[in-house]
Design a protein around this motif. Sequence first.
Motif, PDB file in Angstrom:
ATOM      1  N   PRO A  73       0.850  -1.196   0.000  1.00 55.18           N
ATOM      2  CA  PRO A  73       0.000   0.000   0.000  1.00 55.18           C
ATOM      3  C   PRO A  73       0.884   1.244   0.000  1.00 55.18           C
ATOM      4  O   PRO A  73       1.912   1.293   0.685  1.00 55.18           O
ATOM      5  CB  PRO A  73      -0.794  -0.124   1.304  1.00 55.18           C
ATOM      6  N   GLU A  74       0.498   2.241  -0.769  1.00 54.08           N
ATOM      7  CA  GLU A  74       1.320   3.441  -0.915  1.00 54.08           C
ATOM      8  C   GLU A  74       1.586   4.108   0.426  1.00 54.08           C
ATOM      9  O   GLU A  74       2.681   4.637   0.664  1.00 54.08           O
ATOM     10  CB  GLU A  74       0.626   4.414  -1.874  1.00 54.08           C
ATOM     11  N   GLU A  75       0.616   4.078   1.318  1.00 56.57           N
ATOM     12  CA  GLU A  75       0.785   4.767   2.601  1.00 56.57           C
ATOM     13  C   GLU A  75       1.865   4.132   3.484  1.00 56.57           C
ATOM     14  O   GLU A  75       2.336   4.755   4.435  1.00 56.57           O
ATOM     15  CB  GLU A  75      -0.532   4.819   3.363  1.00 56.57           C
ATOM     16  N   ALA A  76       2.267   2.893   3.175  1.00 58.62           N
ATOM     17  CA  ALA A  76       3.315   2.238   3.967  1.00 58.62           C
ATOM     18  C   ALA A  76       4.663   2.930   3.812  1.00 58.62           C
ATOM     19  O   ALA A  76       5.584   2.684   4.599  1.00 58.62           O
ATOM     20  CB  ALA A  76       3.434   0.772   3.575  1.00 58.62           C
ATOM     21  N   PHE A  77       4.780   3.810   2.804  1.00 59.93           N
ATOM     22  CA  PHE A  77       6.024   4.553   2.598  1.00 59.93           C
ATOM     23  C   PHE A  77       5.891   6.019   3.003  1.00 59.93           C
ATOM     24  O   PHE A  77       6.789   6.816   2.756  1.00 59.93           O
ATOM     25  CB  PHE A  77       6.460   4.440   1.139  1.00 59.93           C
ATOM     26  N   ALA A  78       4.769   6.349   3.635  1.00 62.63           N
ATOM     27  CA  ALA A  78       4.570   7.719   4.121  1.00 62.63           C
ATOM     28  C   ALA A  78       5.464   7.979   5.330  1.00 62.63           C
ATOM     29  O   ALA A  78       5.811   7.057   6.083  1.00 62.63           O
ATOM     30  CB  ALA A  78       3.105   7.951   4.481  1.00 62.63           C
ATOM     31  N   ASN A  80       5.020   9.344   8.285  1.00 66.60           N
ATOM     32  CA  ASN A  80       4.511   9.066   9.637  1.00 66.60           C
ATOM     33  C   ASN A  80       3.640   7.816   9.672  1.00 66.60           C
ATOM     34  O   ASN A  80       2.662   7.750  10.402  1.00 66.60           O
ATOM     35  CB  ASN A  80       3.723  10.278  10.143  1.00 66.60           C
ATOM     36  N   TRP A  81       4.034   6.799   8.905  1.00 65.39           N
ATOM     37  CA  TRP A  81       3.244   5.579   8.824  1.00 65.39           C
ATOM     38  C   TRP A  81       3.191   4.850  10.175  1.00 65.39           C
ATOM     39  O   TRP A  81       4.184   4.777  10.900  1.00 65.39           O
ATOM     40  CB  TRP A  81       3.838   4.650   7.772  1.00 65.39           C
ATOM     41  N   VAL A  82       2.005   4.325  10.490  1.00 62.90           N
ATOM     42  CA  VAL A  82       1.807   3.539  11.705  1.00 62.90           C
ATOM     43  C   VAL A  82       1.265   2.166  11.307  1.00 62.90           C
ATOM     44  O   VAL A  82       0.332   2.080  10.499  1.00 62.90           O
ATOM     45  CB  VAL A  82       0.812   4.231  12.664  1.00 62.90           C
ATOM     46  N   PRO A  83       1.823   1.062  11.831  1.00 64.30           N
ATOM     47  CA  PRO A  83       1.351  -0.271  11.436  1.00 64.30           C
ATOM     48  C   PRO A  83      -0.130  -0.482  11.758  1.00 64.30           C
ATOM     49  O   PRO A  83      -0.611  -0.083  12.808  1.00 64.30           O
ATOM     50  CB  PRO A  83       2.229  -1.213  12.270  1.00 64.30           C
ATOM     51  N   LYS A  84      -0.817  -1.097  10.827  1.00 69.65           N
ATOM     52  CA  LYS A  84      -2.216  -1.471  11.017  1.00 69.65           C
ATOM     53  C   LYS A  84      -2.407  -2.899  10.517  1.00 69.65           C
ATOM     54  O   LYS A  84      -1.878  -3.268   9.478  1.00 69.65           O
ATOM     55  CB  LYS A  84      -3.144  -0.536  10.228  1.00 69.65           C
ATOM     56  N   LYS A  85      -3.173  -3.677  11.272  1.00 69.34           N
ATOM     57  CA  LYS A  85      -3.407  -5.060  10.863  1.00 69.34           C
ATOM     58  C   LYS A  85      -4.140  -5.146   9.530  1.00 69.34           C
ATOM     59  O   LYS A  85      -4.050  -6.145   8.821  1.00 69.34           O
ATOM     60  CB  LYS A  85      -4.199  -5.799  11.938  1.00 69.34           C
ATOM     61  N   SER A  86      -4.854  -4.094   9.189  1.00 73.70           N
ATOM     62  CA  SER A  86      -5.649  -4.127   7.964  1.00 73.70           C
ATOM     63  C   SER A  86      -4.814  -3.902   6.707  1.00 73.70           C
ATOM     64  O   SER A  86      -5.299  -4.105   5.592  1.00 73.70           O
ATOM     65  CB  SER A  86      -6.748  -3.057   8.024  1.00 73.70           C
ATOM     66  N   LEU A  87      -3.555  -3.471   6.873  1.00 79.37           N
ATOM     67  CA  LEU A  87      -2.696  -3.224   5.720  1.00 79.37           C
ATOM     68  C   LEU A  87      -1.838  -4.451   5.436  1.00 79.37           C
ATOM     69  O   LEU A  87      -1.248  -5.034   6.359  1.00 79.37           O
ATOM     70  CB  LEU A  87      -1.804  -2.012   5.965  1.00 79.37           C
ATOM     71  N   ASN A  88      -1.760  -4.812   4.162  1.00 77.63           N
ATOM     72  CA  ASN A  88      -1.054  -6.028   3.782  1.00 77.63           C
ATOM     73  C   ASN A  88       0.003  -5.780   2.716  1.00 77.63           C
ATOM     74  O   ASN A  88      -0.130  -4.885   1.883  1.00 77.63           O
ATOM     75  CB  ASN A  88      -2.043  -7.061   3.218  1.00 77.63           C
ATOM     76  N   MET A  89       1.028  -6.606   2.745  1.00 74.95           N
ATOM     77  CA  MET A  89       1.910  -6.818   1.613  1.00 74.95           C
ATOM     78  C   MET A  89       1.277  -7.930   0.777  1.00 74.95           C
ATOM     79  O   MET A  89       0.920  -8.980   1.320  1.00 74.95           O
ATOM     80  CB  MET A  89       3.304  -7.229   2.094  1.00 74.95           C
ATOM     81  N   VAL A  90       1.119  -7.707  -0.520  1.00 72.58           N
ATOM     82  CA  VAL A  90       0.518  -8.707  -1.396  1.00 72.58           C
ATOM     83  C   VAL A  90       1.618  -9.360  -2.224  1.00 72.58           C
ATOM     84  O   VAL A  90       2.439  -8.675  -2.849  1.00 72.58           O
ATOM     85  CB  VAL A  90      -0.547  -8.084  -2.316  1.00 72.58           C
ATOM     86  N   VAL A  91       1.635 -10.698  -2.200  1.00 67.32           N
ATOM     87  CA  VAL A  91       2.658 -11.472  -2.908  1.00 67.32           C
ATOM     88  C   VAL A  91       1.980 -12.233  -4.039  1.00 67.32           C
ATOM     89  O   VAL A  91       0.963 -12.908  -3.831  1.00 67.32           O
ATOM     90  CB  VAL A  91       3.357 -12.451  -1.945  1.00 67.32           C
ATOM     91  N   ARG A  92       2.565 -12.128  -5.241  1.00 62.81           N
ATOM     92  CA  ARG A  92       2.000 -12.812  -6.402  1.00 62.81           C
ATOM     93  C   ARG A  92       3.096 -13.554  -7.164  1.00 62.81           C
ATOM     94  O   ARG A  92       4.261 -13.145  -7.145  1.00 62.81           O
ATOM     95  CB  ARG A  92       1.323 -11.815  -7.342  1.00 62.81           C
ATOM     96  N   ALA A  93       2.700 -14.624  -7.852  1.00 62.31           N
ATOM     97  CA  ALA A  93       3.614 -15.377  -8.698  1.00 62.31           C
ATOM     98  C   ALA A  93       2.803 -16.135  -9.734  1.00 62.31           C
ATOM     99  O   ALA A  93       1.614 -16.421  -9.517  1.00 62.31           O
ATOM    100  CB  ALA A  93       4.458 -16.350  -7.859  1.00 62.31           C
ATOM    101  N   PRO A  94       3.396 -16.484 -10.865  1.00 59.38           N
ATOM    102  CA  PRO A  94       2.679 -17.206 -11.914  1.00 59.38           C
ATOM    103  C   PRO A  94       2.064 -18.509 -11.406  1.00 59.38           C
ATOM    104  O   PRO A  94       2.729 -19.291 -10.721  1.00 59.38           O
ATOM    105  CB  PRO A  94       3.765 -17.482 -12.963  1.00 59.38           C
TER     106      PRO A  94
END
Length: 313
Positions: A73-78, A80-94
């Motif tokens: 999510p773009e806000e993860a690089f803001a 004053n970012w604060v961790p939230k359980k609702s925000l995810n790193m999404v991993v994809r592969a063929p």
Amino acid sequence: MENVLSPAAELAARVSSLFVYPIKSCRGISLSQAPLTPTGFRWDRNWLIVNSKGRGLTQRVEPKLALIEIEFPEEAFAENWVPKKSLNMVVRAPGMDSLNISLATPKDIARGVSVWEWSGSALDEGEQASQWFTNFLGKPCRLVRFDSASETRPVDPNYAPGHFALFSDMYPFLLLSQGSLDALNKLLKEPVPVNRFRPNIFVDGCEPFAEDLWTEIRINDCTFHGVKLCSRCKVPTIDQETGIGGTEPLVTLRSFRSDKVLQPNRKPQGKIYFGQNMVWKDDETRIGRGKAIEVGDHVFVLGRVTSSVEAAT
């Protein structure tokens, strides 16, 4: 090694691209702004895929890792970012369903994790992630996260005492110039993109291999020290779009970027150099200011050596 300090900062280049690689040896993310931490850009090499013995996996032995894409999510690089359980790193592969990894800190501990010279404990991302990577790579795997609350990983004190990294190979930052890449590509039958070399900071506007000489630079009021030329492994020979390896560009690089060529008066060790490893000098007096760098920022050189012969390797 004696630095030749400029009487004033010299404008040498500009930042053209910024990259982070959240899961070691998987695809990177291009950023317009990258928040700084002493161990690298935020999120860079925070995660590591390990085998059944806890040993970190890289493209050197698992080139398929090049096919794994990461989305944040773009806000993860803001700033004053604060961790939230609702925000995810999404991993994809063929051929795989997408995998969501919460950016909130996991609670489970994985012990006996190792990468290169370092071993310790890490945070385990759980069974769902383990099964996803196991299915994709065809061998038992787990996804772990660096536990910054209880672990440290010092870089080589011979080059940068007092500095630390997470799961990057050796140092927190890698800088490469467009000029150096262009010089290499002129010699190749098939030019290669910058993603073969996995830099964090890609700059333009300087002469080829000018970064070899930089011992101290400033970007957006942040000071970086060039500590060691980057010796290259086989990863640049792996096509990052297909995961298929070859021989180039290392064969060509060896002809003009080996330690034997660059430093003929030293005993050769078979190294090939391309790019400059760097650390960030965190100035405590600047808390709250200058904690990120952006595409377009100017690169000022504060200190340099006079030739590649003098560069640290």
